[in-house]
Design an enzyme around this catalytic site. Structure first.
Site, PDB file in Angstrom:
ATOM      1  N   THR A  39       0.581  -1.487  -0.279  1.00 13.55           N
ATOM      2  CA  THR A  39       0.172  -0.125   0.190  1.00 13.55           C
ATOM      3  C   THR A  39       1.156   1.127  -0.246  1.00 13.55           C
ATOM      4  O   THR A  39       1.099   2.238  -0.423  1.00 13.55           O
ATOM      5  CB  THR A  39      -0.848   0.147   0.926  1.00 13.55           C
ATOM      6  OG1 THR A  39      -1.871  -1.370   0.973  1.00 13.55           O
ATOM      7  CG2 THR A  39      -1.321   1.527   1.328  1.00 13.55           C
ATOM      8  N   THR A  40       1.941   1.302   0.934  1.00 15.80           N
ATOM      9  CA  THR A  40       2.708   2.462   1.083  1.00 15.80           C
ATOM     10  C   THR A  40       3.595   2.476  -0.025  1.00 15.80           C
ATOM     11  O   THR A  40       3.982   3.797  -0.029  1.00 15.80           O
ATOM     12  CB  THR A  40       3.661   2.255   2.021  1.00 15.80           C
ATOM     13  OG1 THR A  40       2.825   1.561   3.422  1.00 15.80           O
ATOM     14  CG2 THR A  40       4.438   3.684   2.823  1.00 15.80           C
ATOM     15  N   TYR A  80     -13.126  -3.856  -3.193  1.00 21.15           N
ATOM     16  CA  TYR A  80     -14.029  -3.545  -4.259  1.00 21.15           C
ATOM     17  C   TYR A  80     -14.849  -4.316  -4.264  1.00 21.15           C
ATOM     18  O   TYR A  80     -16.024  -4.861  -3.796  1.00 21.15           O
ATOM     19  CB  TYR A  80     -13.463  -2.937  -5.434  1.00 21.15           C
ATOM     20  CG  TYR A  80     -14.360  -2.250  -6.062  1.00 21.15           C
ATOM     21  CD1 TYR A  80     -15.861  -1.287  -5.989  1.00 21.15           C
ATOM     22  CD2 TYR A  80     -15.192  -3.092  -7.465  1.00 21.15           C
ATOM     23  CE1 TYR A  80     -16.581  -0.984  -6.434  1.00 21.15           C
ATOM     24  CE2 TYR A  80     -16.360  -2.452  -8.122  1.00 21.15           C
ATOM     25  CZ  TYR A  80     -16.828  -1.446  -7.836  1.00 21.15           C
ATOM     26  OH  TYR A  80     -17.993  -0.543  -8.151  1.00 21.15           O
ATOM     27  N   TYR A  90      -2.953  -9.601   4.247  1.00 23.03           N
ATOM     28  CA  TYR A  90      -2.849  -8.786   4.854  1.00 23.03           C
ATOM     29  C   TYR A  90      -4.645  -8.254   5.626  1.00 23.03           C
ATOM     30  O   TYR A  90      -5.108  -8.044   3.527  1.00 23.03           O
ATOM     31  CB  TYR A  90      -2.588  -7.539   4.372  1.00 23.03           C
ATOM     32  CG  TYR A  90      -2.320  -6.441   4.387  1.00 23.03           C
ATOM     33  CD1 TYR A  90      -2.518  -6.027   5.086  1.00 23.03           C
ATOM     34  CD2 TYR A  90      -1.736  -5.895   3.047  1.00 23.03           C
ATOM     35  CE1 TYR A  90      -2.569  -4.547   5.544  1.00 23.03           C
ATOM     36  CE2 TYR A  90      -1.828  -4.080   3.021  1.00 23.03           C
ATOM     37  CZ  TYR A  90      -2.382  -4.054   4.807  1.00 23.03           C
ATOM     38  OH  TYR A  90      -2.379  -1.685   4.361  1.00 23.03           O
ATOM     39  N   ARG A 115      -9.457  -0.473   4.089  1.00 27.63           N
ATOM     40  CA  ARG A 115      -9.750   0.182   2.923  1.00 27.63           C
ATOM     41  C   ARG A 115     -10.130  -0.772   1.678  1.00 27.63           C
ATOM     42  O   ARG A 115     -10.329  -0.579   0.735  1.00 27.63           O
ATOM     43  CB  ARG A 115      -8.337   0.243   2.740  1.00 27.63           C
ATOM     44  CG  ARG A 115      -6.613   0.457   3.511  1.00 27.63           C
ATOM     45  CD  ARG A 115      -5.649   0.940   2.791  1.00 27.63           C
ATOM     46  NE  ARG A 115      -4.672   2.173   2.958  1.00 27.63           N
ATOM     47  CZ  ARG A 115      -3.974   3.216   2.135  1.00 27.63           C
ATOM     48  NH1 ARG A 115      -5.179   2.878   1.525  1.00 27.63           N
ATOM     49  NH2 ARG A 115      -3.898   4.119   2.428  1.00 27.63           N
ATOM     50  N   LYS A 140      -0.718  -9.706   8.480  1.00 29.23           N
ATOM     51  CA  LYS A 140      -0.522  -8.218   8.556  1.00 29.23           C
ATOM     52  C   LYS A 140      -1.846  -8.004   9.168  1.00 29.23           C
ATOM     53  O   LYS A 140      -2.781  -7.922   8.381  1.00 29.23           O
ATOM     54  CB  LYS A 140      -0.187  -7.254   7.728  1.00 29.23           C
ATOM     55  CG  LYS A 140      -0.065  -5.963   7.481  1.00 29.23           C
ATOM     56  CD  LYS A 140       0.427  -5.162   6.930  1.00 29.23           C
ATOM     57  CE  LYS A 140       0.811  -3.685   7.003  1.00 29.23           C
ATOM     58  NZ  LYS A 140       1.168  -2.656   5.633  1.00 29.23           N
ATOM     59  N   ILE A 195       5.180  -5.130  10.227  1.00 31.24           N
ATOM     60  CA  ILE A 195       5.262  -4.311   8.926  1.00 31.24           C
ATOM     61  C   ILE A 195       4.766  -2.676   9.348  1.00 31.24           C
ATOM     62  O   ILE A 195       3.252  -2.032   9.227  1.00 31.24           O
ATOM     63  CB  ILE A 195       4.231  -4.572   7.622  1.00 31.24           C
ATOM     64  CG1 ILE A 195       4.855  -6.210   7.658  1.00 31.24           C
ATOM     65  CG2 ILE A 195       4.164  -4.232   6.782  1.00 31.24           C
ATOM     66  CD1 ILE A 195       4.175  -7.383   7.264  1.00 31.24           C
TER      67      ILE A 195
END
Length: 297
Positions: free
Chosen positions: A48-49, A111, A137, A142, A165, A207
C-alpha cells in the site's frame, strides 16, 4: 515464531519514489540502502505504502526485480502481490518467487470483496502456487472486507501461509485470532500505534509506515519488547504517537511521501487519485518529525 517465519521485528512498508517519468530508480536504490544501513529487519516492496495499486503491471514487476537485485539478500524481502483479481495475484506471486523474494504480502480483495468462504478459496489458490511463505494482509478500512478469526484458523495449516499483517484495529479480535491460531501463524501489527499491544499478544513484529522515517527506532522498539524491556518499548510507542498520528492524518501514503521528500529521499509526487498533503497537515507532520529530533522544513 512459526517454522518458516519470514522475519522478526520491524519491516518497512517502503515507499516507491515516483516522478512524472515513472519510478525513480536512483532514489529507490538509495532508500533501500539507507533502510538496511539503519538496521531495518525486513522490507516490503510494492505494498500500500509503495503505491502498488497505481503501478502498471510492467512497473510493478520492474520495481520488484530492482529491489530484489539491490537488496541482494541483506534483509528478508517481501513482495506486495495481492490483488482483487486472484488470477493476477497468482501471476505476480509466481514472478516474485522467481526473482528472489522471501515472502509474499497478500491483501484481501478490494472493491469486489469476498465472503469468508471466498477469502479462504482465494488465499488458498494463491498460496498453492507460491514457493515462498505468504502473509495475509487484513485492512478492512481500505478493502471493505474483514478476515474473521475463524477464517485465519481455517487457513493456518496451509504450508505456505505463515503470517498475518493485522490492521483491523480491533485488539479484541486480534486476541481472538491469536488464541485460535496459536503458534501456527506469526502476527504482525499493521498499525504503528498498536505495535506494543500486538506484541503483548504474542506478535512477531510490525509492518510499518513509521519505519520509513525512523527505521532504527522502530526496530529498536521491537527489540526492547523482545528483550523484556517492556517499559522502554512502551515509552517509545507513546513518544512516537504524535508522529504516528501525523503520518495517518491523511490517507497513507500521502503523509509519508511528504515526510520522505522533506528528508531528501524522493519528490513529493503521488499518482492520482492521491494528491499531495494539505499544507496545514504538512505543517503538523513537519512539527512532529522535528519533535522527534529531525531537522526538516
Amino acid at each position: 515464531m512459526k517454522n518458516g517465519s519470514i522475519f522478526r521485528g520491524a519491516a518497512t512498508a517502503l515507499i516507491t519514489p515516483l516522478d512524472k517519468n515513472g519510478i525513480n530508480y536512483e532514489q529507490f536504490g538509495k532508500v533501500i540502502d539507507w533502510q538496511i544501513e539503519k538496521g531495518i529487519d525486513a522490507l516490503v516492496i510494492c505494498g500500500t505504502t509503495g503505491e502498488g495499486s497505481t503501478l502498471s503491471d510492467e512497473e510493478h514487476r520492474a520495481a520488484l526485480a530492482f529491489a530484489a537485485k539491490r537488496t541482494a539478500g541483506r534483509v528478508p524481502l517481501i513482495a506486495g502481490t495481492g490483488s482483487n483479481d486472484t488470477a493476477y495475484a497468482i501471476e505476480l506471486t509466481k514472478f516474485a518467487c522467481e526473482v528472489g523474494y522471501d515472502g509474499m504480502l497478500l491483501v484481501t480483495p478490494y472493491y469486489n470483496k469476498a465472503t469468508q468462504k471466498g477469502l479462504i478459496a482465494s488465499f488458498t489458490a494463491i498460496a498453492d502456487e507460491s514457493t515462498k511463505p505468504c502473509i495475509l494482509y487484513n485492512v478492512p478500512s481500505r478493502t471493505g472486507v474483514n478476515i474473521e478469526p475463524a477464517t485465519y484458523a481455517a487457513l493456518a495449516d496451509h504450508p505456505m501461509i505463515s503470517a498475518i499483517k493485522e490492521a483491523n484495529g480491533n485488539i479484541s479480535k486480534i486476541a481472538e485470532t491469536a488464541a485460535l491460531v496459536g503458534d501456527k501463524l506469526d502476527i504482525y501489527s499493521g498499525n504503528d500505534d498498536q505495535i506494543v499491544p500486538i506484541l503483548s499478544l504474542g506478535g512477531a513484529g510490525v509492518i510499518s509506515v513509521l519505519s520509513n522515517v525512523f527505521p532504527t527506532e522502530t526496530s529498536l522498539l521491537c527489540k526492547k519488547f523482545f528483550a523484556g524491556d517492556l517499559a522502554g518499548a512502551r515509552k517509545m510507542q507513546l513518544d512516537f504517537l504524535p508522529l504516528i498520528n501525523a503520518l495517518f492524518c491523511e490517507v497513507n501514503p500521502i503523509p509519508v511521501k511528504a515526510a520522505m521528500a522533506a528528508m531528501g529521499f524522493c519528490e513529493n509526487y503521488l499518482r492520482l487519485p492521491l494528491t499531495t498533503m494539505e499544507e496545514t497537515n504538512r505543517a503538523r507532520l513537519i512539527a512532529a518529525m522535528n519533535g522527534m529530533g529531525l531537522n526538516v522544513k
